[in-house]
Design a protein around this motif. Structure first.
Motif, short mmCIF file in Angstrom:
data_model
loop_
_atom_site.label_atom_id
_atom_site.label_comp_id
_atom_site.label_asym_id
_atom_site.label_seq_id
_atom_site.Cartn_x
_atom_site.Cartn_y
_atom_site.Cartn_z
N PRO A 15 73.87 58.27 54.74
CA PRO A 15 73.04 58.14 53.54
C PRO A 15 71.81 59.06 53.55
O PRO A 15 71.36 59.49 52.49
CB PRO A 15 72.62 56.66 53.56
CG PRO A 15 73.70 55.98 54.31
CD PRO A 15 74.10 56.95 55.37
N TYR A 16 71.31 59.37 54.76
CA TYR A 16 70.21 60.34 54.81
C TYR A 16 70.68 61.70 54.30
O TYR A 16 69.96 62.39 53.56
CB TYR A 16 69.67 60.48 56.24
CG TYR A 16 68.77 61.69 56.39
CD1 TYR A 16 67.46 61.65 55.92
CD2 TYR A 16 69.24 62.88 56.95
CE1 TYR A 16 66.64 62.77 56.01
CE2 TYR A 16 68.43 63.99 57.05
CZ TYR A 16 67.14 63.94 56.59
OH TYR A 16 66.32 65.05 56.67
N MET A 18 64.34 59.39 58.49
CA MET A 18 64.96 58.66 57.38
C MET A 18 63.90 58.07 56.47
O MET A 18 64.07 58.03 55.24
CB MET A 18 65.87 57.56 57.94
CG MET A 18 67.06 58.09 58.72
SD MET A 18 68.03 56.81 59.54
CE MET A 18 68.95 56.14 58.16
N PHE A 35 63.42 58.82 52.47
CA PHE A 35 63.28 57.76 51.47
C PHE A 35 62.10 58.02 50.54
O PHE A 35 62.21 57.89 49.31
CB PHE A 35 63.11 56.42 52.19
CG PHE A 35 62.71 55.27 51.31
CD1 PHE A 35 63.64 54.60 50.54
CD2 PHE A 35 61.38 54.85 51.25
CE1 PHE A 35 63.27 53.55 49.72
CE2 PHE A 35 61.00 53.81 50.44
CZ PHE A 35 61.94 53.15 49.67
N GLN A 46 69.47 54.33 51.00
CA GLN A 46 68.82 54.83 52.20
C GLN A 46 68.02 53.74 52.91
O GLN A 46 68.03 53.63 54.14
CB GLN A 46 67.88 55.99 51.83
CG GLN A 46 66.99 56.48 52.93
CD GLN A 46 67.73 57.26 54.00
OE1 GLN A 46 67.71 58.47 54.03
NE2 GLN A 46 68.39 56.58 54.92
#
Length: 576
Positions: free
Chosen positions: A321-322, A410, A414, A544
């Motif tokens: 997801p990153y 991360m 975000f 994320q």
């Protein structure tokens, strides 16, 4: 009297000893020269790669092809994803058949051919030969209502462009997966600190190539001609190929050693299906001296490697997801920037009153220059981190682990996607109130909000900071934690999962572009003023955030397992 095992052992060490290029001042100088050549090749290759990706949305969105905004953004994400997803292919070819040196050489030849094809398609005669004629349709204002019918036909020249981009992605992925390990091989015998510093400067070279590409190539593509811009890209690839061949005498080259992919798949199947008898079960119980082929990895080594892979995979998978967030920088961030007010660099005073009708009357700041905010952060902070921050934290015994740094990266990713969502929400507020500014970018007209494009700088800065912690540390983590016999495979998996993140982002855009979706902009002709891209950004931020919490839990479990004395002994033995 020596046993057969003792007699064969020296041959194994000779097989694994690399061929060191020696010069008048000893091998240490030549290894650094080889590493410098690898860094230069990487810089030129990345300059070519970013020259394609930085303005790919703009080019497909232009009158040459007239793709819709979401189609151009999706194609860019697919290309980026494929350039990472195909990394194991190049790694497998190098491990089994060709070796890293020959694989890199052939990949650069393919790179040169694919970029040459892309240059050919840019010309009118080339497009007509490969794609046929396109009925021209002028750009129009965004469709005022959500009831406008959408056009679901394939975009012009899609088959040819996707095929060329696929070849380019295959070449780029093969160079990436092999050049990283090939460069680390040049300094591996100089110590672990030399390897760590190589990865820092390898990443620094990538971003130096990006600066060259964005300052020169992107400006030429947007304001002068895509033909000239893509011609420079072909020249960069050709120069990289020449330097790589010229440096051949100083390189450490290793023959192909075989791939353990089949062994790993077999062990995975046996663990999933323990009732199935294994032909290797008897060999696994034999003593080392009883095996008939001591040159290959033993069943015990295969099992130990498989256990390490099982521990590493969850860590790398939760980074996906990153990567979905990270690759927005070269797709939806660019699309958003095209619909913000971009100031002119220079305007011809004699033609200023005809700004929308006269060609070359002004030069606008390339939207791709906003990527420089990301690149400059990396170029500045990597040396500071390497020479000041990390040594200081190490002396104070406060240096965080690689997994902790990845979690911090991360978090910054975000915050970047949240900043993009807030800006898009504000941009749409101006659009709703009919506050738009028509601006000509190249030969294409966009209806932008009066917000200056500089408002995008925070999201680019934040994604740059995240890259230092998540991407660089993730790269070093994958190389250092992998067993010596699986470093190429683990690096390929790391890059492959990066591509999975880009493809998932592209798939999400495609899903949200269906009728009723947030990215559905019927009759928008390249503009995104009827889309709700802010919802897309906030959805990515939510994904994320959830996976960051999962990553922290998995990372904590990995650290606890790694501190086990038995696990430390096995890991150190596998890493040599």
């Amino acid at each position: 009297m020596s046993t057969p095992r003792a007699q064969e052992q020296p041959n194994r060490s000779e097989e694994r000893r690399p061929l060191v290029a020696r010069g008048p001042r000893g091998p240490r100088r030549w290894r650094r020269t080889a590493a410098a050549a690898v860094l230069l090749v990487e810089m030129l290759e990345r300059a070519a790669f970013f020259g394609v990706t930085s303005n790919l949305v703009l080019y497909l969105n232009s009158l040459n092809f007239n793709w819709e905004g979401e189609q151009a953004s999706r194609a860019t994400l697919l290309f980026l994803g494929a350039s990472y997803l195909l990394s194991p292919v190049g790694g497998w070819l190098a491990d089994v058949y060709l070796g890293r040196f020959l694989t890199i050489s052939l990949s650069l030849v393919l790179y040169l051919a694919a970029s040459g094809l892309l240059l050919t398609i840019i010309t009118y005669d080339g497009r007509r030969s490969f794609c046929g004629e396109m009925p021209l349709s002028p750009l129009e204002p965004a469709c005022p209502s959500s009831d406008c019918p959408g056009s679901w036909s394939s975009p012009y020249c899609a088959t040819t462009l996707y095929l060329v981009l696929l070849l380019l992605a295959l070449a780029a992925s093969s160079v990436r997966s092999n050049l990283t390990s090939f460069g680390a091989d040049q300094v591996m015998d100089l110590g672990r600190d030399a390897t760590r510093r190589f990865f820092n400067w390898f990443y620094w070279s990538i971003n130096l190539g990006a600066v060259l590409s964005l300052l020169v190539v992107a400006f030429i593509e947007q304001n002068i001609s895509f033909l000239w811009g893509y011609g420079i890209i072909v020249g960069l690839v050709g120069l990289a190929f020449f330097i790589f061949l010229f440096a051949t005498p100083v390189f450490i080259t290793k023959p192909p050693t075989g791939s353990q992919v089949s062994s790993m798949l077999k062990l995975a199947f046996q663990n999933c299906c323990p009732w199935r008898p294994s032909r290797d079960s008897e060999g696994a119980r034999l003593l080392p001296d009883q095996r008939s082929h001591p040159q290959g990895p033993s069943p015990q080594e295969d099992m130990a490697n498989f256990q390490v892979l099982v521990k590493l995979l969850p860590v790398m998978v939760t980074l996906v997801p990153y990567w979905m967030v990270y690759f927005q920088m070269q797709s939806t961030y660019v699309l958003q920037g095209l619909h913000l007010h971009i100031p002119n660099i220079w305007t011809n005073p004699t033609n200023s009153s005809l700004a929308l009708s006269a060609e070359n009357s002004s030069y606008r700041i390339p939207e791709a220059w906003l990527l420089l905010a990301n690149v400059v952060v990396v170029l500045v902070l990597v040396p500071v981190k390497d020479h000041l921050i990390d040594p200081l934290l190490l002396r104070c015994k406060l240096l965080p682990s690689a997994l902790q740094k990845m979690a911090l990266g991360m978090f910054f990713g975000f915050t970047s996607i949240i900043a993009a969502g807030v800006l898009e929400k504000e941009r749409l507020r101006y659009i709703k109130d009919n506050h738009t500014v028509p601006q000509l970018i190249g030969k294409d007209l966009y209806y932008a909000a009066p917000l200056p494009i500089w408002w995008q700088i925070p999201q680019y800065l934040l994604i740059g900071i995240s890259e230092i912690f998540a991407s660089i540390e993730g790269l070093e983590f994958a190389y250092s934690e992998a067993p010596r016999s699986m470093q190429g495979a683990i690096m390929g998996i790391f890059f492959c999962l990066s591509g999975v993140g880009s493809l998932l982002g592209s798939g999400l855009v495609a899903l949200l572009s269906l009728p009723g979706g947030w990215m559905h902009c019927p009759k928008d002709y390249g503009n995104i003023n009827n889309c709700r891209m802010d919802f897309y950004f906030f959805l990515l931020a939510g994904i994320q955030a959830v996976t960051a919490v999962l990553f922290l839990w998995i990372a904590g479990h990995y650290e606890r397992t790694r501190q086990n004395p038995a696990s430390q002994s096995v890991s150190s033995r596998l890493r040599g």
